[in-house]
Motif scaffolding. Structure first.
Motif, short mmCIF file in Angstrom:
data_model
loop_
_atom_site.label_atom_id
_atom_site.label_comp_id
_atom_site.label_asym_id
_atom_site.label_seq_id
_atom_site.Cartn_x
_atom_site.Cartn_y
_atom_site.Cartn_z
N ASN A 193 -11.46 13.73 -13.41
CA ASN A 193 -12.72 14.25 -13.93
C ASN A 193 -13.41 15.09 -12.85
O ASN A 193 -14.01 14.56 -11.94
CB ASN A 193 -13.61 13.08 -14.35
N MET A 194 -13.23 16.41 -12.96
CA MET A 194 -13.78 17.31 -11.94
C MET A 194 -15.25 17.56 -12.25
O MET A 194 -15.61 18.43 -13.03
CB MET A 194 -13.02 18.63 -11.95
N THR A 195 -16.12 16.77 -11.66
CA THR A 195 -17.53 16.92 -11.92
C THR A 195 -18.29 17.04 -10.62
O THR A 195 -17.82 16.70 -9.55
CB THR A 195 -18.09 15.72 -12.72
N SER A 196 -19.52 17.51 -10.70
CA SER A 196 -20.38 17.58 -9.54
C SER A 196 -21.39 16.44 -9.64
O SER A 196 -21.28 15.55 -10.46
CB SER A 196 -21.09 18.93 -9.50
N ASN A 197 -22.41 16.51 -8.83
CA ASN A 197 -23.37 15.42 -8.77
C ASN A 197 -24.09 15.19 -10.09
O ASN A 197 -24.56 14.08 -10.35
CB ASN A 197 -24.40 15.68 -7.66
N ASP A 198 -24.20 16.23 -10.91
CA ASP A 198 -24.92 16.01 -12.17
C ASP A 198 -23.98 15.60 -13.30
O ASP A 198 -24.37 15.60 -14.47
CB ASP A 198 -25.73 17.25 -12.55
N ASP A 199 -22.73 15.28 -12.96
CA ASP A 199 -21.75 14.77 -13.92
C ASP A 199 -21.34 15.78 -14.98
O ASP A 199 -20.73 15.41 -15.98
CB ASP A 199 -22.26 13.48 -14.61
N ARG A 200 -21.67 17.04 -14.80
CA ARG A 200 -21.22 18.07 -15.73
C ARG A 200 -19.98 18.72 -15.12
O ARG A 200 -19.99 19.09 -13.94
CB ARG A 200 -22.32 19.10 -15.95
N PRO A 201 -18.90 18.85 -15.88
CA PRO A 201 -17.68 19.44 -15.32
C PRO A 201 -17.94 20.78 -14.63
O PRO A 201 -18.72 21.59 -15.13
CB PRO A 201 -16.78 19.61 -16.55
N ILE A 202 -17.26 20.98 -13.50
CA ILE A 202 -17.52 22.19 -12.73
C ILE A 202 -17.15 23.45 -13.51
O ILE A 202 -17.77 24.50 -13.34
CB ILE A 202 -16.78 22.17 -11.37
N GLY A 203 -16.15 23.34 -14.40
CA GLY A 203 -15.80 24.49 -15.21
C GLY A 203 -16.91 24.89 -16.16
O GLY A 203 -17.16 26.09 -16.38
N LEU A 204 -17.61 23.90 -16.70
CA LEU A 204 -18.73 24.20 -17.60
C LEU A 204 -19.94 24.70 -16.82
O LEU A 204 -20.70 25.54 -17.32
CB LEU A 204 -19.10 22.97 -18.42
N ASP A 228 -12.59 15.58 -20.47
CA ASP A 228 -13.31 15.22 -19.25
C ASP A 228 -13.60 16.44 -18.38
O ASP A 228 -14.70 16.58 -17.84
CB ASP A 228 -12.50 14.21 -18.42
N ASN A 229 -12.61 17.31 -18.21
CA ASN A 229 -12.76 18.44 -17.30
C ASN A 229 -12.81 19.76 -18.08
O ASN A 229 -12.17 20.74 -17.72
CB ASN A 229 -11.63 18.47 -16.27
#
Length: 340
Positions: free
Chosen positions: A2-13, A325-326
């Motif tokens: 699950n490639m997410t940042s601190n705000d839990d939104r996928p980095i691709g999005l 997820d990602n």
């Protein structure tokens, strides 16, 4: 993973969010800066009377969307994928050719120029002013530079704005479309997402707005990895109705044009199958009972496209985010397709 940042939104999005946040401003800037080149393309179109629109992926969807708009102005426009043109070419003599490539670097673009050399009536449309395409032909260049996110969002909006400049140079009134760009629609998509909660596949369909339906299907597929595809309204009627049912979501696009009644009839038929139906509606007509309607002010052509596009983008992103997820990070594709 699950490639997410601190705000839990996928980095691709997050990357797509950044593109979408500036797409309308970039589109307006693109329209305003395209004047001279748009006039040159319009001059060519008046002389040839024919337009061959070539592109791949989202670029081809843009071409399909503007095809009827040029035809309405008396230009015999046809949109063909570059891959098909390479294998089964239409004659380019006596036609204006407009090659669209957001990156300007797609494998098919490079091969087309190496094999044909282009023509004096060949033009390009790209987001990258230093690309191969920009060096190979006189180009309309969109503002804001290359789109970095995977699924096409800003690139579609900017490409449509560049076409608006050409259509304006041909005599179309750009004011309705520019007004929509200046005040983008903000429809709530919660009910639409709920309607599609249990679908296993999606089919999008339109008549004059079929190109936009194809762009939405491509984005849904890329982001959600679900099988999502598009069928022009008549084609959906001729046999594929057999697939419709509770697990097949149907998205219909209805504008304020002469084909609206045909889209209405399809909505009624689709609802009867038990398929969940979402209608993007700029027709000004009453909603279809049983369909989930996203309503816009009555509009046609690029005004309808600019109204629906950001809402359709938010819908496809949220649809994907609920399933992957990602979402927004490709696993089998790349942003610039360099192989055929």
């Amino acid at each position: 993973m699950n490639m997410t940042s601190n705000d839990d939104r996928p980095i691709g999005l997050q990357a797509i969010d950044r593109e979408m946040a500036r797409q309308n401003a970039d589109a307006i800037a693109s329209f305003e800066s395209a004047d001279d080149r748009a006039k040159a393309i319009a001059k060519s179109l008046r002389e040839t009377g024919g337009l061959l629109l070539l592109g791949m992926g989202g670029s081809h969807a843009v071409n399909r969307a503007v095809e009827p708009l040029y035809r309405a102005l008396g230009i015999e426009a046809i949109a063909v994928t570059l891959s098909e043109q390479l294998g089964m070419p239409l004659a380019i003599e006596g036609r204006t050719v407009l090659i669209t490539s957001q990156s300007g670097e797609s494998a098919e673009v490079l091969r087309w120029f190496s094999e044909t050399g282009g023509s004096e009536d060949t033009f390009g449309l790209t987001l990258e002013g230093t690309s191969f395409l920009a060096g190979a032909a006189p180009c309309l260049v969109g503002a804001g530079g290359t789109e970095l996110a995977f699924a096409a969002t800003r690139s579609l909006t900017v490409s449509f704005a560049l076409h608006l400049a050409v259509l304006s140079a041909l005599g179309e009134n750009p004011a309705p479309a520019l007004a929509v760009l200046a005040a983008p629609a903000t429809n709530d998509i919660i009910a639409a997402l709920a309607a599609f909660e249990n679908v296993a596949t999606v089919v999008t369909s339109g008549r004059r707005l079929q190109g936009l339906a194809e762009a939405l299907a491509l984005g849904l597929t890329e982001l959600s990895r679900y099988p999502c595809f598009s069928l022009e309204g008549g084609q959906l009627r001729h046999g594929p109705m057999e697939m419709l049912g509770p697990k097949v979501g149907v998205v219909l696009l209805r504008g304020n044009d002469a084909t609206a009644d045909l889209v209405t009839a399809m909505a009624v038929s689709a609802v009867e199958t038990g398929a969940p139906v979402i209608m993007f509606d700029a027709s000004g007509q009453p909603p279809v009972e049983g369909a989930t309607t996203l309503s816009f002010a009555p509009a046609t052509g690029l005004a309808a496209i600019f109204a629906m596009l950001p809402v359709a983008q938010r819908f496809m992103i949220a649809f994907a985010e609920a399933r992957v997820d990602n979402a927004g990070t490709p696993v089998r594709s790349t942003k610039i397709t360099r192989s055929e």
